[in-house]
Design a protein around this motif. Structure first.
Motif, PDB file in Angstrom:
ATOM      1  N   TYR A 100      -7.200  10.315  -0.193  1.00 25.30           N
ATOM      2  CA  TYR A 100      -7.021   8.907   0.148  1.00 25.30           C
ATOM      3  C   TYR A 100      -6.392   8.890   1.537  1.00 25.30           C
ATOM      4  CZ  TYR A 100      -7.417   8.094  -4.918  1.00 25.30           C
ATOM      5  OH  TYR A 100      -7.836   8.048  -6.220  1.00 25.30           O
ATOM      6  N   LEU A 105       0.198   4.175   0.941  1.00 25.43           N
ATOM      7  CA  LEU A 105       0.067   4.890   2.215  1.00 25.43           C
ATOM      8  C   LEU A 105       0.983   4.291   3.269  1.00 25.43           C
ATOM      9  CD1 LEU A 105      -3.835   5.316   2.344  1.00 25.43           C
ATOM     10  CD2 LEU A 105      -2.131   6.928   1.449  1.00 25.43           C
ATOM     11  N   ALA A 120      -5.662   6.583   5.547  1.00 22.43           N
ATOM     12  CA  ALA A 120      -5.722   5.422   6.427  1.00 22.43           C
ATOM     13  C   ALA A 120      -5.104   5.812   7.759  1.00 22.43           C
ATOM     14  CB  ALA A 120      -4.988   4.225   5.836  1.00 22.43           C
ATOM     15  N   CYS A 172       0.852  -1.193   0.000  1.00 22.03           N
ATOM     16  CA  CYS A 172       0.000   0.000   0.000  1.00 22.03           C
ATOM     17  C   CYS A 172       0.884   1.237   0.000  1.00 22.03           C
ATOM     18  CB  CYS A 172      -0.915  -0.021   1.221  1.00 22.03           C
ATOM     19  SG  CYS A 172      -1.932   1.456   1.409  1.00 22.03           S
ATOM     20  N   PRO A 200      -7.534   1.436   3.539  1.00 19.88           N
ATOM     21  CA  PRO A 200      -7.480   2.675   2.761  1.00 19.88           C
ATOM     22  C   PRO A 200      -8.873   3.072   2.285  1.00 19.88           C
ATOM     23  CG  PRO A 200      -5.764   1.152   2.065  1.00 19.88           C
ATOM     24  CD  PRO A 200      -6.656   0.392   2.981  1.00 19.88           C
TER      25      PRO A 200
END
Length: 224
Positions: A124, A96, A126, A94, A138
């Motif tokens: 976006y 993130l 998280a 990911c 996410p």
């Protein structure tokens, strides 16, 4: 071990080579409109700097997003092509998570939230317990809709900086990441490989449909 890491899910076109002990070469350019043009030259530059060749890579690490459709698919298609050509496994992470890991390297312990720009006045995002532990899936939302849920902890990333007036705590000290950096992505992947942890499939996390759509009421032409 020789990991080639790359990510094109944000405006950054970022590539790094990690030998299991540390990053030996890296490239980081920010240009949201030139992912396809910049990525392969960046890979070539990183390999040459490290004195390595693509067939010597033992693993491909790729950021799977979330991110905009056009940019994200450049990195994923390139990673898949390298994997097919070399036989090296492709490990998805990911995007993130890579930013969270970099935030930890910059001194942020957690808990905190990572937010990137999703356009359309959305982010976006998280949440993380610490730089290595994501505690929410996410998602994509308007900043105002998640402000209360992420209150009480820092928010980092380009989305946080873009909507600073919405998020109460946006640290911007030296080294705090704005975009993902392949060096952090590679280091995180090396840790996960050493621990025998699982990776994500090399499939894109779009979280919403692409901007380009087939017209709903297009004219059908039939032969006479």
């Amino acid at each position: 071990m020789l990991l080639l890491a790359l990510d094109t899910a944000t405006p950054a076109v970022t590539v790094a080579l990690h030998d299991g002990a540390g990053v030996v070469a890296e490239s980081h350019q920010v240009d949201a409109r030139r992912h396809g043009e910049l990525l392969l030259p960046a890979v070539d530059r990183v390999l040459r700097e490290a004195g390595a060749k693509i067939d010597g890579v033992t693993g491909i690490v790729v950021g799977v997003g979330p991110g905009p459709y056009t940019g994200l698919r450049v990195g994923l298609a390139t990673a898949a092509a390298f994997g097919a050509a070399t036989g090296a496994p492709v490990h998805g992470l990911c995007t993130l998570d890579g930013i969270a890991y970099a935030a930890g390297q910059a001194g942020l312990d957690g808990p905190f939230t990572v937010a990137t720009d999703a356009r359309r006045k959305e982010v976006y995002w998280a949440r993380y317990a610490d730089p290595r532990t994501r505690v929410s899936e996410p998602a994509v939302d308007r900043p105002a809709d998640i402000a209360e849920r992420v209150a009480g902890a820092p928010v980092v990333g380009a989305g946080a900086l873009l909507y600073r007036e919405v998020f109460a705590d946006v640290p911007d000290g030296d080294g705090m990441p704005k975009y993902v950096d392949a060096a952090a992505l590679a280091a995180l992947a090396a840790e996960k490989l050493a621990a025998g942890a699982e990776f994500l499939p090399e499939r894109p996390l779009y979280l919403r449909r692409p901007d380009a759509q087939v017209p709903a009421n297009y004219k059908v032409v039939t032969p006479k």
